[in-house]
Design a protein around this motif. Structure first.
Motif, mmCIF file in Angstrom:
data_model
loop_
_atom_site.group_PDB
_atom_site.id
_atom_site.type_symbol
_atom_site.label_atom_id
_atom_site.label_comp_id
_atom_site.label_asym_id
_atom_site.label_seq_id
_atom_site.Cartn_x
_atom_site.Cartn_y
_atom_site.Cartn_z
ATOM 1 N N ASN A 45 -66.221 10.745 -8.299
ATOM 2 C CA ASN A 45 -66.608 9.410 -7.843
ATOM 3 C C ASN A 45 -66.054 8.262 -8.669
ATOM 4 O OD1 ASN A 45 -68.731 9.837 -5.600
ATOM 5 N ND2 ASN A 45 -69.247 11.318 -7.195
ATOM 6 N N ASN A 46 -65.274 8.548 -9.681
ATOM 7 C CA ASN A 46 -64.949 7.435 -10.571
ATOM 8 C C ASN A 46 -64.007 6.410 -9.936
ATOM 9 O OD1 ASN A 46 -62.475 8.567 -10.772
ATOM 10 N ND2 ASN A 46 -62.718 9.310 -12.869
ATOM 11 N N GLY A 47 -63.505 6.712 -8.726
ATOM 12 C CA GLY A 47 -62.684 5.700 -8.069
ATOM 13 C C GLY A 47 -63.480 4.692 -7.264
ATOM 14 N N ASP A 48 -64.607 5.123 -6.712
ATOM 15 C CA ASP A 48 -65.240 4.250 -5.729
ATOM 16 C C ASP A 48 -66.690 3.885 -6.024
ATOM 17 O OD1 ASP A 48 -65.019 7.065 -5.318
ATOM 18 O OD2 ASP A 48 -66.349 6.818 -3.598
ATOM 19 N N HIS A 49 -67.400 4.665 -6.859
ATOM 20 C CA HIS A 49 -68.807 4.340 -7.089
ATOM 21 C C HIS A 49 -68.931 3.047 -7.889
ATOM 22 C CE1 HIS A 49 -72.967 4.830 -8.515
ATOM 23 N NE2 HIS A 49 -73.130 5.486 -7.376
ATOM 24 N N TRP A 50 -69.966 2.261 -7.567
ATOM 25 C CA TRP A 50 -70.099 0.948 -8.234
ATOM 26 C C TRP A 50 -70.263 1.079 -9.744
ATOM 27 C CZ3 TRP A 50 -74.410 0.017 -11.110
ATOM 28 C CH2 TRP A 50 -75.520 0.830 -10.857
ATOM 29 N N PHE A 96 -68.725 2.858 -11.706
ATOM 30 C CA PHE A 96 -67.416 2.867 -12.342
ATOM 31 C C PHE A 96 -66.653 1.584 -12.066
ATOM 32 C CE2 PHE A 96 -68.681 7.251 -12.030
ATOM 33 C CZ PHE A 96 -68.378 7.708 -13.296
ATOM 34 N N THR A 97 -66.634 1.180 -10.782
ATOM 35 C CA THR A 97 -65.819 0.004 -10.440
ATOM 36 C C THR A 97 -66.419 -1.280 -11.005
ATOM 37 O OG1 THR A 97 -66.997 -0.156 -8.364
ATOM 38 C CG2 THR A 97 -64.893 1.015 -8.350
ATOM 39 N N ARG A 98 -67.753 -1.336 -11.100
ATOM 40 C CA ARG A 98 -68.370 -2.589 -11.533
ATOM 41 C C ARG A 98 -68.711 -2.606 -13.016
ATOM 42 N NH1 ARG A 98 -70.632 -4.674 -6.774
ATOM 43 N NH2 ARG A 98 -68.859 -4.811 -5.372
ATOM 44 N N GLU A 148 -65.336 0.512 -15.562
ATOM 45 C CA GLU A 148 -63.930 0.134 -15.529
ATOM 46 C C GLU A 148 -63.664 -1.253 -16.099
ATOM 47 O OE1 GLU A 148 -62.126 0.840 -11.734
ATOM 48 O OE2 GLU A 148 -62.573 2.981 -11.900
ATOM 49 N N PRO A 149 -64.471 -2.270 -15.714
ATOM 50 C CA PRO A 149 -64.233 -3.585 -16.348
ATOM 51 C C PRO A 149 -64.338 -3.524 -17.869
ATOM 52 C CG PRO A 149 -65.701 -3.820 -14.486
ATOM 53 C CD PRO A 149 -65.499 -2.349 -14.671
ATOM 54 N N ASP A 181 -61.244 -1.830 -19.118
ATOM 55 C CA ASP A 181 -60.054 -2.682 -18.995
ATOM 56 C C ASP A 181 -60.051 -3.756 -20.077
ATOM 57 O OD1 ASP A 181 -59.334 -1.169 -16.912
ATOM 58 O OD2 ASP A 181 -59.955 -2.584 -15.346
#
Lengths: 360, 653
Positions: free
Chosen positions: B67-72, B74-76, B79-80, B83
């Protein structure tokens, strides 16, 4: 209570309590407050530091609180500006109820009306002397140039002119406390609180500092509350002295009253070793002479009312004649002879009425 | 109330005997029950006692991988953060690389000059240049850049929390619980959850380092604020400071010195972890050591290890600051610009560094000049061969490293391990319960018992017993060595002068580098792990023992001497008993260090729980890693609490 109990007193304390430990309110005025310190601590875990103290300090008065360590005197002085919050009672400073004051009023009292001198000086080691002295002004928001000027002036006043850029750790204890004094004076407070300011100093320097206080009092008429455990200091500096024991005042009075008429055994034990001739004035031992009475010429000297007994001792020793005591108008009101002086020194009770004019 | 007071006083005496009786009976009954129940269940850990941590952790990891591509989450969230950290790291590294080596050396020298005068400047600069001489300039910059990012983030989080904890008792209580737990966790264990959330490489390493370096930042800020004398706070209040004024004008300036010393510790800890984070696939000095270790090529591991030592010395020199240690006397001996206001000094420093960097760029000094570099790999390999040929066996009296290794394995390690592994598991639980009870009562007993049952439930029993046996041997050896040495250092000024620099230097070394010299001598296996752990744990233990002795006030010692006590009597009857508490705390610290080192020693073949964690990290077998890591933490908690109770509880009479 003593002479200062007037409605226009600058400091007014009513029924002040400070109890440390869990749920302190329940101790105030309850029977457990009368337990001994040990018993109370064992049963409830509380310690009563100040119990039911009432004080009135008149404008310009020097009020000394004297007691041994653990008697609650330092706690008492901290309760006055709520450095420690009292458990019960009222403190009014210049008419403002400090105990009920909100944060802003309390800051105003601390910034503008009261300053404190601390036992271990409490200088801030990271600031220069000038910045230490100007600390109160800085906190108050005074601009830099006026702060600087005031700091120089104050350092000058305590005899440290030109040392403004030095650091506290470069000074001796006595000099550090002069800075502490300058810092307290810089805010031009109505009231100065002293918490055992000289107890950490050597005896000779302590005496110097006491002289400094006496000199300052002749220049500025600030009200003082002075905490000490040193009886001779209390007698030198105080207009009135409160003797504190186990959190309560056991006697409040002028130095002459405390020494001449101790309220109880505790106080008399305390003052037993005081050289009474240094504290008591001639009127406390003089034989009254009625208006136009006989023997007005048989004196070796004449001294005004209020002269300390020790100051006439030498004359009494060298001359057989008694010393005459005169009032403000130059009229002889009494006489002191060798026997009266010797009985005082021997520690016999002073029978005469003692009044408050004995000091100053 | 008065009656109550009297009533409290009397029955205490009467009930004393029954209390003592009860004190013995209850634990005896509990231990007996554990034994009976355990014997009925069986000597091996029963199969139903399984917390299913491994499959559960593996499921979590699988889920994150899917799920690390699409679950919030990770994405919210992750990942930030990742980055930002990567970008910051790249920026810092860009600056360091563009300052070029002359610019960085100038910066090191100027910082050293300002904090500690000429000596710190020269030592710092030479040590840093040493990294270049060994041929690892760029690796050093990579490691330092990552460390700087982690330190900055740790301070941004730690200082505000520390201020909170320093000023509010409630915040302190809350945070202390968290910090105490964080302290007993070996660094390795932090890596696992970080890997799950952030994957590997730079962000994960930075996060792991931040997690590790933030507790000391909090602790030291709070400690600094709390060490401000009460009278200073009273002075501030008595002149009418607002809460903010009190903080800015009184508390923070007075805590500054303690906080600067703390900064040094934060930096050194962060550096140690960044080096270790090579496990997470970060390049840099640690990575070079690791690849050398994994291929058992001592030469390849030794040179970067030495570079780590140089970098650590440089960082320590320029951040400790003689000024912080010795106060303002040094300040007056420093250059004019360093004495002046902070912002002027900063401007001068930045200006000089940039100027040097520009000149260096103009002169084309991009890489550290190869003329200055020395490759020590081959000489070291030769030395290792020589040692192997000459010292493994047949040395008179001591027998050689190989013989020593065999002796330790056969006659000490194996018996202890066999005892622990062969004992029924319930017997170990019962014994830990009894030890806990004897140390500090039923709470600790329950904790100890629960921790061992927990280890059983993690299905890591034999590995845990292996690790425990190693830890016990290491502790025994360390204490046997450290206490006498500590007594010498504590009582003789000459011994202290002799050992002090060594102890100081040892303190700043990352645990990782201790592995290199021991494989040099002992090859790989359990014995080098044990030797490395002992070497790692000795200096702080010696230091704390000698400190404890030196802190004993002079008055009772003089009293003993005046009654005619011999030096030995004075030591045994006065100094040691009075220092007992400090010495116990020293042993407690030693145990925590030993535990963190034993785990790392898995890298050179010490096996046990550490190996599980290493597997988990390197082979992505997260479940295995988590089970091993949690077991380590449980062991750490037991050892920490038990020894802590020896140090803090007054001895019962």
């Amino acid at each position: 209570m003593g002479a200062g109990a007037t409605s226009d007193s600058v400091i007014e304390v009513r029924g002040l309590w400070k109890v440390f430990g869990p749920r302190p309110e329940r101790i105030v005025g309850s029977p457990s407050a009368d337990l001994s310190r040990r018993q109370l601590e064992a049963t409830t875990g509380n310690v009563v530091a100040v119990r039911e103290v009432d004080v009135d300090v008149a404008p310009g008065e020097a009020f000394v609180v004297m007691g041994l360590s653990g008697s609650g005197k330092s706690t008492l002085v901290r309760c006055l500006t709520r450095l420690i919050d009292p458990t019960a009672g009222i403190v009014r400073i210049g008419g403002v109820d400090v105990t009920a004051a909100d944060g802003e009023t309390l800051l105003d009292v601390r910034r503008n009306r009261v300053s404190m001198v601390f036992q271990h000086f409490g200088l801030l080691p990271h600031r220069s002397l000038a910045d230490n002295v100007a600390f109160g002004l800085e906190v108050r928001g005074v601009d830099k140039s006026r702060r600087r000027a005031k700091a120089e002036e104050m350092l000058d006043l305590v005899g440290l002119a030109g040392l403004g850029s030095a650091r506290p750790d470069q000074l001796s204890g006595g000099m550090q406390q002069r800075v502490g004094l300058a810092r307290a004076l810089a805010t031009e407070p109505e009231i100065l609180l002293f918490d055992e300011p000289f107890s950490a100093l050597d005896p000779l320097i302590r005496r110097d500092m006491q002289d400094e206080i006496i000199r300052l009092r002749s220049e500025v008429s600030t009200t003082m509350v002075f905490i000490t455990h040193d009886l001779s200091e209390a007698l030198r500096l105080g207009d009135r002295i409160a003797i504190m024991r186990d959190g309560r005042f056991v006697q409040v009075g002028t130095p002459a009253e405390v020494v001449g008429a101790p309220a109880d055994e505790y106080v008399s034990n305390f003052v037993r070793d005081v050289s009474r001739s240094h504290v008591l004035a001639v009127e406390s031992i003089m034989t009254l002479i009625g208006a136009g009475g006989a023997g007005t010429n048989g004196f070796s000297a004449r001294v005004p009312l209020g002269t300390k007994v020790c100051d006439v001792m030498s004359r009494l020793a060298h001359h057989d004649l008694p010393v005459g005591v005169i009032d403000e108008d130059g009229i002889v009101v009494g006489s002191v002879d060798r026997i009266a002086a010797l009985r005082l020194v021997a520690g016999e009770d002073v029978l005469d009425v003692i009044d408050g004019t004995g000091d100053r | 109330m008065a009656i109550a007071a009297v009533a409290v006083g009397t029955p205490a005496v009467a009930s004393d005997r029954s209390v003592r009786w009860r004190r013995l009976v209850i634990p005896t009954v509990v231990v007996a029950t554990i034994c009976v129940v355990g014997a009925w269940i069986g000597d091996g850990v029963p199969t139903w006692l399984d917390a299913r941590v491994r499959p559960w952790s593996d499921d979590v990891y699988d889920w994150t991988v899917q799920n690390n591509g699409d679950h919030w989450l990770f994405t919210r969230v992750f990942e930030p953060i990742a980055d930002t950290l990567t970008a910051t790291n790249d920026a810092v590294l860009w600056v360091l690389r563009h300052l070029r080596w002359p610019g960085v050396l100038t910066l090191v020298a100027l910082i050293g000059w300002r904090t500690g005068g000429a000596r710190a400047a020269i030592v710092g600069m030479l040590a840093m240049a040493g990294c270049g001489v060994l041929g690892f300039w760029d690796e050093t910059m990579v490691t330092i850049a990552l460390m700087l990012v982690a330190v900055i983030v740790a301070l941004l989080i730690g200082i505000p929390l520390g201020i909170l904890a320093g000023r509010s008792d409630r915040a302190e209580r809350w945070l202390r619980g968290v910090l105490d737990t964080a302290q007993v966790m070996p660094a390795f264990v932090y890596f696992l959850p970080v890997v799950v959330a952030f994957g590997i490489r730079v962000p994960a390493a930075a996060i792991a380092t931040v997690v590790y370096a933030t507790p000391p930042a909090i602790r030291l800020t709070s400690h600094g604020l709390r060490s401000v004398p009460v009278v200073a706070t009273e002075v501030g209040n008595s002149f009418g400071c607002t809460s903010r004024q009190l903080l800015a004008k009184v508390q923070l300036p007075m805590a500054r010195r303690a906080m600067l010393l703390g900064l040094n510790q934060v930096i050194m800890m962060a550096f140690a972890i960044v080096v270790l984070a090579s496990m997470l696939g970060v390049a840099g000095l640690g990575g070079r050591v690791l690849s050398g270790l994994q291929r058992v090529q001592v030469g390849q591991a030794f040179a970067p290890g030495l570079a780590i030592v140089f970098a650590a010395v440089a960082l320590d020199r320029i951040t400790t600051g003689e000024r912080a240690k010795r106060g303002d006397r040094v300040r007056r001996r420093m250059p004019a610009f360093a004495r002046g206001r902070a912002h002027i000094a900063t401007i001068v420093t930045v200006g000089l560094v940039v100027a040097v960097a520009i000149i260096a760029a103009g002169a084309g000094a991009d890489d550290f000049p190869s003329a200055f570099t020395i490759d020590i790999t081959e000489p070291i390999n030769d030395a290792v061969r020589w040692v192997n040929d000459n010292f493994r066996t047949g040395v008179p009296v001591v027998g050689g490293t190989g013989s020593f290794s065999d002796f330790l394995t056969l006659h000490v390690l194996n018996p202890v391990r066999d005892l622990l592994v062969d004992s029924p598991w319930w017997a170990v639980v019962a014994a830990s319960f009894a030890i806990g009870w004897a140390s500090a009562g039923w709470r600790l007993a329950a904790l100890c018992g629960a921790c061992f049952v927990g280890i059983a439930a993690l299905r890591t029993w034999e590995l845990a017993m292996d690790t425990l046996s190693q830890v016990l041997v290491i502790i025994a050896v360390s204490v046997l060595l450290a206490v006498p040495i500590g007594i010498c250092v504590g009582r003789s000024n000459r011994a202290e002068r002799l050992l002090r620099p060594l102890l100081d230097a040892a303190q700043v070394m990352p645990a990782f580098v201790y592995l290199v010299p021991v494989i040099f001598l002992f090859n790989i296996g359990r014995v080098p792990g044990i030797v490395a752990s002992v070497i790692y744990a000795l200096p702080p233990c010696i230091r704390l023992v000698s400190l404890g002795l030196r802190q004993v006030p002079i008055a009772p010692r003089e009293a003993a001497i005046s009654f005619g006590a011999t030096p030995r009597q004075e030591l045994v009857k006065v100094q040691l008993p009075m220092a007992a508490r400090a010495i116990m705390l020293g042993i407690n610290q030693t145990i925590l260090m030993v535990l963190s080192m034993v785990v790392i020693a898995a890298l050179i073949g010490a096996g046990g729980l550490g190996l599980e964690t290493v597997y988990g990290l390197t082979k992505s077998e997260i479940g295995r890693g988590v089970a091993g890591g949690v077991s380590i933490v449980l062991l750490a908690v037991v050892l920490d609490r038990v020894t802590q109770s020896w140090g803090t509880h007054p001895r019962r009479t």
